[in-house]
Design a protein around this motif. Structure first.
Motif, short mmCIF file in Angstrom:
data_model
loop_
_atom_site.label_atom_id
_atom_site.label_comp_id
_atom_site.label_asym_id
_atom_site.label_seq_id
_atom_site.Cartn_x
_atom_site.Cartn_y
_atom_site.Cartn_z
N ASN A 1 0.48 17.18 -20.14
CA ASN A 1 1.03 15.83 -20.31
C ASN A 1 1.08 14.98 -19.05
OD1 ASN A 1 1.44 16.41 -23.00
ND2 ASN A 1 3.50 17.18 -22.64
N PHE A 2 -0.01 14.88 -18.35
CA PHE A 2 -0.12 13.93 -17.25
C PHE A 2 -1.19 12.90 -17.58
CE2 PHE A 2 1.78 16.76 -13.86
CZ PHE A 2 2.72 15.84 -13.46
N LYS A 3 -0.90 11.66 -17.28
CA LYS A 3 -1.92 10.62 -17.40
C LYS A 3 -1.93 9.86 -16.08
CE LYS A 3 -2.60 8.73 -21.41
NZ LYS A 3 -2.42 7.88 -22.62
N PRO A 4 -2.70 10.36 -15.09
CA PRO A 4 -2.73 9.69 -13.78
C PRO A 4 -3.63 8.46 -13.81
CG PRO A 4 -4.13 11.64 -13.74
CD PRO A 4 -3.50 11.59 -15.10
N LEU A 5 -3.13 7.36 -13.24
CA LEU A 5 -3.89 6.11 -13.19
C LEU A 5 -3.97 5.66 -11.74
CD1 LEU A 5 -2.07 4.21 -16.09
CD2 LEU A 5 -4.03 5.74 -16.26
N LYS B 1 5.82 8.68 -23.90
CA LYS B 1 6.64 9.75 -24.48
C LYS B 1 5.90 11.07 -24.51
CE LYS B 1 7.45 9.68 -28.87
NZ LYS B 1 7.96 9.30 -30.21
N ASP B 2 4.67 11.08 -24.98
CA ASP B 2 3.90 12.31 -25.09
C ASP B 2 3.05 12.58 -23.85
OD1 ASP B 2 4.87 12.83 -27.67
OD2 ASP B 2 3.39 11.46 -28.53
N SER B 3 2.60 11.53 -23.19
CA SER B 3 1.79 11.67 -21.97
C SER B 3 2.36 10.78 -20.88
CB SER B 3 0.33 11.27 -22.25
OG SER B 3 -0.25 12.13 -23.20
N PRO B 4 3.28 11.32 -20.07
CA PRO B 4 3.89 10.52 -19.01
C PRO B 4 2.84 9.91 -18.09
CG PRO B 4 5.05 12.60 -19.25
CD PRO B 4 3.84 12.68 -20.12
N LEU B 5 3.08 8.66 -17.72
CA LEU B 5 2.15 7.94 -16.86
C LEU B 5 2.54 8.11 -15.40
CD1 LEU B 5 2.07 4.55 -18.83
CD2 LEU B 5 0.44 6.44 -19.01
N VAL B 6 1.55 8.41 -14.56
CA VAL B 6 1.76 8.45 -13.12
C VAL B 6 0.78 7.46 -12.50
CG1 VAL B 6 1.83 9.86 -11.03
CG2 VAL B 6 2.38 10.89 -13.24
N LEU B 7 1.30 6.35 -11.99
CA LEU B 7 0.45 5.30 -11.43
C LEU B 7 0.41 5.43 -9.92
CD1 LEU B 7 2.13 3.77 -14.03
CD2 LEU B 7 0.33 2.15 -13.50
N PHE B 8 -0.79 5.65 -9.39
CA PHE B 8 -1.00 5.74 -7.96
C PHE B 8 -1.43 4.36 -7.44
CE2 PHE B 8 -1.36 10.01 -9.48
CZ PHE B 8 -0.87 10.81 -8.46
N ILE B 9 -0.58 3.75 -6.62
CA ILE B 9 -0.87 2.44 -6.05
C ILE B 9 -1.37 2.65 -4.63
CG2 ILE B 9 -0.01 0.12 -5.61
CD1 ILE B 9 0.28 0.87 -8.51
N ASP B 10 -2.64 2.42 -4.40
CA ASP B 10 -3.26 2.68 -3.10
C ASP B 10 -3.49 1.36 -2.34
OD1 ASP B 10 -4.42 4.09 -1.03
OD2 ASP B 10 -6.34 4.39 -2.05
N GLU B 11 -3.59 1.47 -1.03
CA GLU B 11 -3.95 0.34 -0.15
C GLU B 11 -2.93 -0.80 -0.16
OE1 GLU B 11 -6.27 0.92 1.81
OE2 GLU B 11 -8.11 1.67 0.89
N LEU B 12 -1.69 -0.51 -0.51
CA LEU B 12 -0.67 -1.57 -0.54
C LEU B 12 -0.43 -2.14 0.86
CD1 LEU B 12 1.15 -2.98 -2.60
CD2 LEU B 12 2.93 -1.31 -2.08
N ASP B 13 -0.63 -1.30 1.87
CA ASP B 13 -0.39 -1.73 3.25
C ASP B 13 -1.47 -2.69 3.76
OD1 ASP B 13 -2.15 0.35 2.97
OD2 ASP B 13 -1.55 1.43 4.76
N ARG B 14 -2.56 -2.83 3.01
CA ARG B 14 -3.63 -3.75 3.42
C ARG B 14 -3.54 -5.11 2.69
NH1 ARG B 14 -7.51 -1.09 6.37
NH2 ARG B 14 -7.46 1.19 6.24
N CYS B 15 -2.60 -5.22 1.78
CA CYS B 15 -2.48 -6.46 0.99
C CYS B 15 -1.74 -7.54 1.78
CB CYS B 15 -1.71 -6.17 -0.30
SG CYS B 15 -2.54 -5.03 -1.42
N ARG B 16 -1.82 -8.77 1.26
CA ARG B 16 -1.01 -9.84 1.82
C ARG B 16 0.46 -9.44 1.75
NH1 ARG B 16 -2.95 -12.48 -2.32
NH2 ARG B 16 -0.88 -13.31 -2.74
N PRO B 17 1.25 -9.78 2.77
CA PRO B 17 2.66 -9.37 2.78
C PRO B 17 3.41 -9.76 1.50
CG PRO B 17 2.06 -10.21 4.94
CD PRO B 17 0.87 -10.45 4.04
N ASP B 18 3.20 -11.01 1.02
CA ASP B 18 3.94 -11.44 -0.17
C ASP B 18 3.56 -10.62 -1.39
OD1 ASP B 18 1.38 -12.70 0.01
OD2 ASP B 18 1.98 -14.15 -1.51
N PHE B 19 2.28 -10.24 -1.51
CA PHE B 19 1.84 -9.44 -2.65
C PHE B 19 2.45 -8.04 -2.60
CE2 PHE B 19 -1.07 -6.66 -4.98
CZ PHE B 19 -1.26 -7.36 -6.16
#
Length: 329
Positions: free
Chosen positions: A68-72, A185-203
Motif C-alpha cells: 500500500n504505497f503510492k509514491p509520487l 484509504k487503500d493506497s496511502p500517497l507519499v509525495l516526494f517534492i524535489d528541488e524546492l530549494d532551487r525555486c523562487r523564494p515565494d513559490f
C-alpha cells in the motif's frame, strides 16, 4: 508536474552506502509516527535527487506486494513557473489515479476546481489594490489622493467579496480533503517534492503553506528533498530578515535528517575506516577514467592521494564539484 522517473536503483549502484538510509525512511513512512512533512536535507550537489529516485524505486516492489504505497515524484523547480503549488500537487495526484478509475478522477477534479478557483480569485482581488497604488509616489498630490481613494474602494470591495466567499471556500476545502482521504484509504500517497530549494523564494514558501493548510489529510504524506539552509533563506526573502526562519520552518516540518556525508572505506590499502562521500566519489571517478589511469591519483600510498583528500575536505566539495575537479584533472 509529475516526471517519469529514471531507473537508478540501489541494486545497480550504491557507492555512497545509502540503501540503509532509504530502508529507515521507508520504515518511518510505514510507521504510525506522524513524521509528515519529512525533510531529506543536503547541500547542493550531494546527490539528493538520485537518492530520491532510488528510494522511490525501492518502494515500488513493496507497492506491488500489496504494502500500500503510492509514491509520487514532483520536480518543484520545473513547476514553479506555473506559480500555483496547489495545482502542481493536485495534478500529480490526478495523474496517479488509474485511467480505469475515471469516476474517482472526475470526483477529485470536481472537488479541486472550487478550491483552486478561490485561491486564484483571492490573488486577483489582492492585486487590484496593489496595482492601483503602484507608482503613486511619482504622481501629483491630487491625482495620488484620487488613486488612493480608488484603491480603498477596490480593497473594501475585495474584503467584502472575500468574506462572502470564505464560508463557501471552507466547505469546498473540507470536501476536497475528504476526497483525498478516500483516495488514500487503500493506497496511502507519499509525495516526494524535489528541488524546492532551487525555486523562487515565494513559490517555496507557498508550497510549504499549501502542504500544511490543504494537504493535512490522513493517508497523504510529504517528503521534501531539499536544502534547509536555502529554505530558510527563502523564508527571510519573503518575510524579512527579522523573521526567525528556523522557527517558521518548525511550524511546517515534523521530521528532518541530513544525508550522511561519510561512507565506508572502499579504497585499497587506505588507512581510514570511513571516507568523505566526496572523496570516495573522487576515488571512483579516477578509477574509472582511462585518462587518469597512469597517474598516482588513485594510489592510496601516494602523497598526492592524501593531498587531494585534504583539498576536498578543506574546501567541502560537493559530489558535483568533485566531478568538475576530476574533469579539470
Amino acid at each position: 508536474m509529475t516526471l517519469k522517473l529514471s531507473e537508478p536503483t540501489f541494486h545497480k549502484r550504491d557507492e555512497f552506502a545509502r540503501e540503509q538510509v532509504a530502508e529507515k525512511v521507508i520504515k518511518l513512512l510505514k510507521s504510525d509516527i506522524d513524521i509528515s512533512p519529512m525533510v531529506i536535507d543536503g547541500d547542493w550537489g550531494t546527490g539528493k535527487t538520485e537518492f530520491c529516485h532510488k528510494l522511490i524505486n525501492k518502494m515500488k516492489p513493496e507497492q506491488e506486494e500489496g504494502k500500500n504505497f503510492k509514491p509520487l515524484y514532483i520536480d518543484a523547480f520545473q513547476a514553479d513557473h506555473a506559480d500555483n503549488p496547489l495545482i502542481t500537487i493536485l495534478a500529480a495526484v490526478l495523474n496517479a489515479i488509474p485511467d480505469e478509475d475515471q469516476e474517482q478522477k472526475d470526483g477529485l477534479l470536481k472537488k479541486s476546481l472550487p478550491v483552486i478557483r478561490y485561491g486564484l480569485s483571492t490573488v486577483g482581488k489582492a492585486l487590484v489594490g496593489h496595482l492601483l497604488k503602484a507608482n503613486a509616489d511619482d504622481i501629483a498630490d491630487d491625482l495620488e489622493k484620487h488613486l488612493e481613494g480608488a484603491a480603498d474602494k477596490a480593497i473594501d470591495a475585495s474584503v467584502t467579496a472575500l468574506l462572502k466567499d470564505h464560508e463557501e471556500a471552507e466547505k469546498n476545502l473540507e470536501a476536497l480533503q475528504k476526497m483525498l482521504e478516500e483516495i488514500a484509504k487503500d493506497s496511502p500517497l507519499v509525495l516526494f517534492i524535489d528541488e524546492l530549494d532551487r525555486c523562487r523564494p515565494d513559490f517555496s514558501v507557498q508550497m510549504l503553506e499549501v502542504i500544511k493548510h490543504t494537504f493535512d489529510v490522513p493517508g497523504v504524506q510529504f517528503v521534501l528533498v531539499t536544502n534547509k539552509k536555502q529554505l530558510r533563506a527563502a523564508i527571510n526573502n519573503s518575510y524579512g530578515s527579522q523573521v526567525d526562519a528556523q522557527r517558521y520552518l518548525d511550524k511546517f516540518l515534523k521530521f528532518s535528517f541530513k544525508l550522511p556525508n561519510n561512507v565506508p572505506n572502499g579504497a585499497r590499502g587506505y588507512r581510514k575506516e570511513y571516507l568523505l562521500a566526496s572523496f570516495s566519489h573522487f576515488i571512483n571517478l579516477v578509477t574509472e577514467s582511462p585518462s587518469l589511469e597512469s597517474t598516482t591519483f588513485k594510489n592510496a600510498q601516494s602523497p598526492t592521494f592524501t593531498l587531494i583528500e585534504q583539498l576536498i575536505d578543506a574546501n567541502t566539495l560537493s559530489l558535483r564539484e568533485t566531478e568538475t575537479f576530476v574533469r579539470h584533472l
